[in-house]
Design an enzyme around this catalytic site. Sequence first.
Site, PDB file in Angstrom:
ATOM      1  N   HIS A   1       0.846  -1.199   0.000  1.00 36.43           N
ATOM      2  CA  HIS A   1       0.000   0.000   0.000  1.00 36.43           C
ATOM      3  C   HIS A   1       0.881   1.248   0.000  1.00 36.43           C
ATOM      4  CE1 HIS A   1      -2.856   3.051   1.221  1.00 36.43           C
ATOM      5  NE2 HIS A   1      -3.803   2.215   0.796  1.00 36.43           N
TER       6      HIS A   1
ATOM      7  N   GLU B   1      -3.671   2.102  -7.245  1.00 35.24           N
ATOM      8  CA  GLU B   1      -4.016   3.264  -6.427  1.00 35.24           C
ATOM      9  C   GLU B   1      -2.978   4.353  -6.658  1.00 35.24           C
ATOM     10  OE1 GLU B   1      -6.429   2.131  -2.711  1.00 35.24           O
ATOM     11  OE2 GLU B   1      -4.363   1.713  -2.213  1.00 35.24           O
TER      12      GLU B   1
HETATM   13  P1  13P Z   1      -9.220   6.781   0.092  1.00 33.70           P
HETATM   14  O1  13P Z   1     -10.429   6.055  -0.451  1.00 33.70           O
HETATM   15  O2  13P Z   1      -9.435   7.357   1.447  1.00 33.70           O
HETATM   16  O3  13P Z   1      -8.690   7.766  -0.903  1.00 33.70           O
HETATM   17  O4  13P Z   1      -8.079   5.688   0.292  1.00 33.70           O
HETATM   18  C1  13P Z   1      -7.806   4.812  -0.743  1.00 33.70           C
HETATM   19  C2  13P Z   1      -6.918   3.755  -0.240  1.00 33.70           C
HETATM   20  O5  13P Z   1      -5.772   3.999   0.067  1.00 33.70           O
HETATM   21  C3  13P Z   1      -7.477   2.415  -0.080  1.00 33.70           C
HETATM   22  O6  13P Z   1      -6.473   1.477   0.175  1.00 33.70           O
END
Ligand code: 13P
Length: 248
Positions: free
Chosen positions: A99, A165
Site C-alpha cells: 500500500h 491506487e
Molecule cells: P481513500 O479512499 O481514502 O482515498 O483511500 C484509498 C486507499 O488507500 C485504499 O487502500
Amino acid sequence: MKRYFVANWKMYLSVAKSEQLIRQLIRYERGNKILRDIEIIVAPSMLALSSVSALVKQSRSKIKIAAQDCGIADAGAFTGGISSSELKKMGARYVIIGHAERRQFFNEDAMMLSKKISAAHKAGLGIIYCVGETQDERHAARAGEVVREQLRVVQGVTPALIAYEPRWAIGTGLAIEPHEAEHMHASIAREVRGVPICYGGSVNEKNIAAFINLENTRGVLVGSASTTFVGCSEMLGRMSKIIQAKAI
Ligand code: 13P
C-alpha cells in the site's frame, strides 16, 4: 464474474467502532441477495482484526477479512512483527501488501515487499498487491514504467488481486479520471494476466459507478468512504445495480 469491494479501514476506527460497523455490514449483507456477485472484503486495523473476524465467523457471513499488513517472516526475533500464519488462524483470508502509505510512511521497498509476499504466500493468505505512481511520476509521463517496476515484485507469486491506487488520488478527494484508470488497468492486465484489478483512490458513492463500468476493472479498494455504514451501503447498492444491468 466476481466483483470485489475492498474496505480498507486504515487506522480510522477504534476497535469498538470497527465491531459496530462490521455488525451493521453483516446484517446488511445477510438481507441483500443483490450482493451475491460481490465479494466484500474488510480490512480492519490490526488491533481490531481478531474481534471483527470472530464476529464474521460467528454470524457465518460471507464477508472476508484482510489484514492491512504482514511481517517479513512468520516467527522469530522480529519485535513488533506480524505472523502471516497467525493472521490466517485468526480468520484473515487476504493481506494488503505494498500500500502507498506503507511505502511512504514505513519506507517499504521492493526487497521488504518481496519478503512479505513470500511470507504471506507460504501461509496461504491471498495477496492484495497495491501499485501506483506519485503525482510527479505521472507528470513526467512515467506512471506506466513505475507501475511495471512495482509489478516485478510479485513475479513468481500470483496475487489474488492487484489494486491500482495512484498515490496522489489517495485521501485527496481527487480520483483519477476513469478513462485514465482504464488505460493503466489494461496495461497491468497485459503484465499480470488473469488477476482481477481494482481501482483505489478517493472512491465514494458519487464516482463508484464510473469505475465499476470500466472493462478492465473488477472492483474497488476504498479507504475513508468505507468507514461508515452509510458509505458502504450506498457504494454497494450502486455497485450491485451496475452489475445487474450488465448481466441483462
Ligand atoms: P481513500 O479512499 O481514502 O482515498 O483511500 C484509498 C486507499 O488507500 C485504499 O487502500
